[in-house]
Design an enzyme around this catalytic site. Structure first.
Site, mmCIF file in Angstrom:
data_model
loop_
_atom_site.group_PDB
_atom_site.id
_atom_site.type_symbol
_atom_site.label_atom_id
_atom_site.label_comp_id
_atom_site.label_asym_id
_atom_site.label_seq_id
_atom_site.Cartn_x
_atom_site.Cartn_y
_atom_site.Cartn_z
ATOM 1 N N PHE A 1 0.458 -1.158 -0.145
ATOM 2 C CA PHE A 1 0.263 0.015 0.449
ATOM 3 C C PHE A 1 0.795 0.914 -0.410
ATOM 4 O O PHE A 1 2.280 0.810 0.256
ATOM 5 C CB PHE A 1 -0.691 0.184 1.421
ATOM 6 N N ARG B 1 -3.237 16.843 5.336
ATOM 7 C CA ARG B 1 -3.172 15.013 5.546
ATOM 8 C C ARG B 1 -3.015 13.971 4.962
ATOM 9 O O ARG B 1 -2.510 13.600 3.501
ATOM 10 C CB ARG B 1 -4.239 14.533 4.725
ATOM 11 N N GLU B 2 -3.077 13.003 5.579
ATOM 12 C CA GLU B 2 -1.804 12.143 5.491
ATOM 13 C C GLU B 2 -3.566 10.491 4.836
ATOM 14 O O GLU B 2 -4.294 10.543 5.383
ATOM 15 C CB GLU B 2 -1.507 11.078 6.129
ATOM 16 N N GLU C 1 -1.259 -16.087 -2.287
ATOM 17 C CA GLU C 1 -1.568 -15.033 -2.320
ATOM 18 C C GLU C 1 -1.194 -14.778 -0.467
ATOM 19 O O GLU C 1 -2.433 -14.165 0.070
ATOM 20 C CB GLU C 1 -2.867 -14.011 -2.905
ATOM 21 N N SER D 1 -14.301 4.809 3.166
ATOM 22 C CA SER D 1 -13.719 5.512 4.546
ATOM 23 C C SER D 1 -13.069 6.952 4.308
ATOM 24 O O SER D 1 -11.629 7.885 4.078
ATOM 25 C CB SER D 1 -12.672 4.900 5.641
ATOM 26 N N GLU E 1 -4.178 -17.270 0.946
ATOM 27 C CA GLU E 1 -5.718 -17.013 0.495
ATOM 28 C C GLU E 1 -5.868 -18.072 1.187
ATOM 29 O O GLU E 1 -5.755 -19.474 1.016
ATOM 30 C CB GLU E 1 -5.742 -16.894 -0.041
ATOM 31 N N ARG F 1 -9.573 -12.012 8.554
ATOM 32 C CA ARG F 1 -8.985 -9.993 8.105
ATOM 33 C C ARG F 1 -8.508 -10.252 9.243
ATOM 34 O O ARG F 1 -9.417 -9.857 10.503
ATOM 35 C CB ARG F 1 -9.970 -9.529 7.981
ATOM 36 N N GLU G 1 -10.062 5.211 -1.663
ATOM 37 C CA GLU G 1 -10.966 3.581 -1.923
ATOM 38 C C GLU G 1 -12.363 4.195 -2.057
ATOM 39 O O GLU G 1 -12.573 3.639 -1.718
ATOM 40 C CB GLU G 1 -10.009 2.380 -0.669
#
Length: 209
Positions: A29, A51-52, A162, A133, A164, A79, A139
């Protein structure tokens, strides 16, 4: 001041001055620092604001729905971000994936349906898109509903590279929505998708009949 057409808000992009945008971190990210000024409701311009913003791209979300059996396909996976605030970090979710450059929402939805649930999607229909958000991340998630044969959904899926480990669940539409009302399904994309289906399932069945 240029007000956006057909939107019930006061200002538009022309009322924001981006002074600078700096990437503070880039990995799986990214974290960007925005320095900007914006118009105030009194007509003045603000002082510089910093702002970050967490940058992770945009997501495609698929609600797999069997209109013949009135069933939905949910996936279960861990998660870790839910560890501190949920009873368990294993969540029941929609099929979803990040949109890569050159891909459409439908491209990603169909690909992820195979990877995460072993499902072949027939017809699709756009539902809505929403900001996850906007106080801290750029996003945007776009939801589609996809026609599937729920009798073909079962087993454990996911990509090993990944990390998963995904289990498939097939439940009635009523059961899935009951879990929303009981707070057992509490992630935003799944709540929004299942609430939409609860409102529109009959019209969707008629359309896909």
């Amino acid at each position: 001041m240029l007000k956006p057409d057909n939107l019930p808000v006061t200002f538009g992009k022309n009322d924001v001055e981006i002074i600078a945008r700096e990437t503070l971190y880039r990995g799986f990210f990214s974290l960007d620092l925005y320095r900007f000024r914006h118009r105030l409701f009194n007509g003045q311009m603000s002082h510089e604001v910093r702002r970050e913003i967490f940058e992770r791209g945009h997501a495609a979300v698929l609600l797999p729905f069997d209109p013949v059996r009135d069933e939905v396909v949910l996936i279960e996976q861990i998660r870790i971000a839910a560890y501190d605030t949920s009873e368990t970090p294993w969540l029941l979710e929609m099929v979803a994936g990040m949109i890569e450059e050159g891909e459409s929402v439908e491209d990603v939805a169909r690909r992820e349906a195979i990877e995460e649930a072993g499902l072949i999607v027939k017809r699709t229909k756009p539902v809505l898109s929403f900001l996850a958000s906007p106080g801290g991340t750029s996003e945007r998630s776009s939801i589609m509903v996809g026609e599937v044969d729920a009798t073909t959904a079962s087993g454990i899926h996911g990509l090993a590279d990944e990390n998963e480990d995904i289990r498939v669940h097939v439940v009635s539409r009523e059961q899935a929505y009951q879990w929303v009302e009981e707070g057992k399904i509490d992630n935003a994309a799944s709540v929004i998708a299942l609430q939409w289906l609860q409102l529109h399932h009959q019209a969707l069945k008629n359309e896909w009949a």
